[in-house]
Motif scaffolding. Structure first.
Motif: not given
Length: 940
Positions: A742-749
């Motif tokens: 989830a942290q990785g996806l949050d960084y993408l957005y």
């Protein structure tokens, strides 16, 4: 399956009425009960037998099931003949994830007790279960999850009971064994069905419409270990004795049923009772269920002493946390049965206290006890009757078909018949409709059955590579929703005009390749040497001719050759580019894959080049030559993964750094675009929870990506036990992995200069490092927002993983952060359940099954049985509720990924807090107590 016309139903109704009258007469007049209306199946037996204790006849299971293997229980583990001989055999199911018994009771619109028993006894010689790894598999009644069978002590039989009802409209009751754990093979020893009176168990107990499962049934005050069942109980309920430290009362006089007795506890059970030591003492017990579980506790009473007029026995029953008394001033009647119960109440704990009333002079009494819980509301869901009748006629027409079609075609909802896809078409009602059929290479011989046209909700019908001959029924053209008809590789020579017209209009994709004039009786092979024939879009009830065959065979081959040459030419140009050269994307093609029971239909229509970006693509990472890749992978000797893009190999750089090398498959039309997208995106992102790009290769007509090596594989590998991974991830580990993702996806957005939508979130794209640190991988489908004003990106090349796609995207083909959030919600359900998003590659999805149990509050029917109850219930519920929010139909109700990260961290804190840790298994949820004395009713 026994679906009846009106005349047969009338005859059956008369038979049911007569049998019911006979049973009622037996019970009223006190005659010896009979086993009429019982179904008693000795699973795996080779001959019929009679139980030496009850006198009930048992029959073999051959007429009820078509699959499985018969075994004898090992004599060395057969409990020294202390069990009835019916436990000496089992039927085991080493093949297939779904195996069902079809029970056909004679009396419809009636209630039944259903009982399944399992005695392992080392029948397979593998000594399973003795190494602290229990045998686990799921048991279903119809579409309703009944129980996870847990064989933790293979030398002791396990029995489960439920009470159900059989409808006159669906007179079949499937009992299915489902492989939920890849390491466990389902098996069964006994399957029993007992006819009940419809007046037994009131309609408001529970609100699920009398679909309830037994938690326990106990006979209080009994001495010794004798179990009470048939013939003492005419319904063959099993009453186990409970020996406790309270005082005991007993009588040898008959206890009679009252006129409106809704439970009819046997007299021999009510002839014993437990009483407290004194009038000021109470009988107490509690049920400590998993969260949101409703238990239905039934207390049975009868006065066994003829009390003097001045003496009074009255009981006040209190339920802690329930507003008001559960029951007040209840006076058991001398030698008459009576019961106390209440409609379902959902509490965190049920604490029952049986106290003497204010005017009582005798202590409280309790004769017997039953505890039930509800079965999920999905229990009542069944297939549409017209669909059932049609598919059974199709089964009858093709006796050579190699399919295990037993039970209800569409239930359990996650495990329909092989080759079928089912779904609920309308929100009203619970009937499931057959929406797709894949019988490719299934050994079909003869004509195309007319009965396919009676499946009016069919969207896809694949009958390819069989020995079908003759004319195609005109009725198939009248199927209102049929969009794909695949008849490739058969012996059909004529096509109805109606199908040809629908194909010309574009409302039907019609495949008619590789048909021949004659069949030899063998099953055609896809891509074999059968003489090709024309596509049916050009055939109009005329015999297929050779010139058309030649044209339709040569033209696609020529076009394919042109496409390949163009792709190779573009690749050649790209190999001449330097690191900072502008790279233009290739034209894309639209692909749609229909996955049905393991086979795949793929339809492609080309579109013009798209997504020409104003910005340039600059690859700043190391550029490898193809010869270098051969060297670092030792000529591609070790494969570590494979996907639609290509194969992934293990490699080591000059300094010993381990890497993963993904080689692009040139057979994929989208591969060049996926390659460019992934290299571009990986070059522009840097985060501890995103896989890092090491370099890329565009050399010698080859394309490859080199990225950091993740030694522990994917989250999917661990959840499914793939690649030799034996250890089960515990709940805290699963939470930490999903927080990393989830942290990785949050960084993408929110962390990238240009926000990126991943578009392919799934457990196989969450990779794990040596210490289980998780990183998001596979950016081939990713798209970037080019300005703050852009709310979505268009999906010009639809490609997705089955079960993860946001349904809204199938309508709009537009992606944004919330569509990734939906896919992440599916991943959350996977870590909770341990199940894939779609079983058997069919379109009945995991969310559908979970939604039903979620609404019923049945956490035990949801959580991965491999966790064995080792989790904090509150933590799991937090994640489950979060998953449901992520998958909300209303996109605006879905949380942002930043909120998802916060919620998951709170769930992990809840799990790891020593104060809140608890186990919520049923084996620990019950206890009885008298003042300070606690005793366990689960122990006989």
């Amino acid at each position: 399956m026994g679906y009846l016309n009106l005349e047969k139903k009338m005859m059956l109704w008369c038979r049911s009425l007569l049998l019911g009258v006979l049973i009622a007469a037996v019970q009223v007049n006190g005659q010896t009960p009979t086993s009429d209306g019982f179904i008693s199946i000795d699973c795996g037996a080779t001959a019929n037998s009679t139980d030496s204790i009850t006198g009930i006849p048992y029959i073999t299971d051959d007429q009820f099931i078509e699959t499985g293997v018969k075994y004898n229980v090992s004599s060395t583990n057969y409990l020294n003949s202390s069990l009835p001989k019916q436990y000496s055999t089992v039927r085991s199911f080493p093949d297939g994830d779904r195996n069902c018994y079809s029970l056909k009771p004679a009396i419809l619109d009636n209630k039944y007790l259903l009982r399944a028993s399992f005695f392992y006894g080392n029948y397979d010689g593998k000594n399973s279960g003795w190494d602290n790894s229990p045998l686990l598999f799921d048991l279903y009644i119809g579409s309703g999850f009944w129980k996870t069978v847990n064989i933790s002590d293979p030398s002791i039989p396990v029995t489960y009971e439920a009470i159900t009802a059989i409808s006159a409209y669906h007179p079949l009751l499937p009992v299915c064994l489902i492989r939920s754990d890849s390491s466990s093979t389902p098996f069964i020893s006994l399957l029993e069905m007992r006819l009940l009176k419809n007046t037994l168990f009131p309609g408001d107990l529970p609100d699920y419409g009398n679909f309830i499962k037994l938690f326990m049934r106990r006979n209080l005050g009994a001495s010794g270990d004798k179990i009470i069942r048939f013939p003492d109980d005419p319904y063959d309920r099993i009453w186990e004795p409970m020996n406790i430290t309270l005082h005991e009362l007993s009588t040898d006089k008959t206890v009679k049923h009252g006129q409106f007795d809704q439970f009819e506890v046997p007299s021999v059970v009510l002839q014993t009772a437990s009483v407290s030591a004194g009038v000021n003492d109470s009988i107490q017990f509690y049920v400590n269920p998993a969260s949101h579980i409703a238990y239905f506790v039934i207390l049975h009473f009868s006065e066994l002493e003829l009390l003097p007029e001045k003496d009074v026995r009255e009981v006040d029953v209190y339920l802690d946390g329930f507003s008001g008394n559960y029951t007040a001033n209840y006076a058991p009647i001398y030698l008459k049965s009576g019961s106390v119960y209440h409609p379902q109440v959902v509490l965190s704990q049920y604490l029952f206290s049986l106290n003497a009333s204010k005017r009582a002079t005798r202590p409280p009494i309790l004769n017997a006890l039953e505890i039930y819980s509800g079965i999920s509301q999905s229990f009542g869901r069944q297939s549409n009757l017209a669909d059932v009748e049609a598919i059974l006629k199709i089964k009858e027409a093709y006796k050579t078909m190699n399919k295990n079609w037993v039970g209800d075609p569409c239930v359990p909802v996650s495990f329909p018949w092989a080759g079928l896809s089912c779904r609920k078409i309308t929100e009203e009602g619970g009937e499931l409709r057959i929406t797709a059929i894949n019988l490719s290479s299934s050994g079909l011989v003869g004509e195309v059955s007319y009965f396919f046209s009676e499946l009016t909700e069919i969207r896809v019908l694949d009958l390819s590579y069989n020995n079908l001959s003759g004319r195609i029924p005109n009725s198939l053209a009248g199927m209102p929703y049929l969009g794909v008809l695949n008849l490739t590789g058969n012996c059909i020579t004529q096509v109805p005009e109606g199908l040809v017209e629908k194909s010309k209009e574009g409302s039907l994709i019609l495949r008619f390749d590789n048909n021949t004039d004659t069949c030899d009786g063998s099953n055609p092979t896809p891509g074999g040497n059968s003489t090709p024939s024309s596509n049916s879009t050009t055939a109009t009830n005329k015999k297929i001719t050779a010139p058309i065959v030649i044209v339709l065979s040569v033209v696609p081959a020529f076009l394919l050759l042109v496409v390949v040459v163009l792709i190779l030419w573009r690749i050649r140009r790209k190999t001449q580019a330097i690191n900072h050269e502008v790279v233009q994307p290739l034209s894309e093609s639209w692909q749609f894959n229909v996955d049905l029971g393991g086979s795949q239909l793929q339809y492609t229509s080309h579109q013009s080049s798209v997504d020409h970006k104003d910005n340039q693509l600059h690859f700043g990472s190391r550029q490898f030559m193809y010869a270098e890749l051969e060297n670092i992978t030792k000529k591609f000797s070790r494969t570590i993964g494979k996907g639609g893009f290509g194969t992934v190999f293990h490699g080591s750089l000059e300094d010993g750094t381990e890497v993963a090398v993904k080689i692009c498959s040139l057979s994929s039309k989208q591969a060049p675009n996926l390659f460019l997208a992934e290299v571009e995106n990986l070059s522009s992102v840097r985060h501890k929870n995103l896989v890092s790009l090491v370099g890329y290769c565009m050399d010698s007509g080859q394309m490859a990506i080199v990225y950091e090596y993740m030694p522990l594989g994917s989250l999917d590998d661990h959840l499914r036990g793939k690649a030799g991974i034996g250890r089960v991830l515990n709940w805290a580990e699963r939470l930490q992995i999903i927080i990393d993702a989830a942290q990785g996806l949050d960084y993408l957005y929110n962390g990238c200069p240009m926000p990126i939508i991943h578009r392919d979130i799934k457990t196989s794209n969450i990779l794990l490092g040596q210490n289980l640190e998780a990183k998001i991988s596979d950016f081939g489908l990713s798209k970037a927002f080019h300005s703050d004003l852009q709310s979505h990106v268009s999906m010009t090349a639809p490609a997705f993983s089955l079960g993860y796609i946001d349904p809204m995207c199938l309508k709009t083909w537009k992606f944004n952060e919330k569509t990734d959030v939906y896919s992440f919600g599916v991943v959350l359900l996977e870590i909770i359940t341990g199940e894939p998003p779609v079983r058997h590659d069919r379109d009945v999805q995991l969310i559908e099954r979970v939604q039903l149990s979620f609404e019923a509050g049945d956490i035990n029917a949801i959580v991965d049985p491999k966790l064995q109850g080792m989790y904090n219930t509150e933590s799991v519920w937090k994640v489950l509720e979060l998953a449901m929010r992520c998958m909300a139909r209303d996109v605006d109700q879905r949380p942002k990924m930043a909120e998802v990260v916060t919620q998951l961290r709170e769930s992990l804190e809840c799990e790891t807090s020593e104060k809140s840790k608890s186990m919520t298994t049923e084996s620990q949820s019950m206890a009885f107590m008298k003042k300070s004395t606690i005793f366990d009713p689960a122990a006989r």
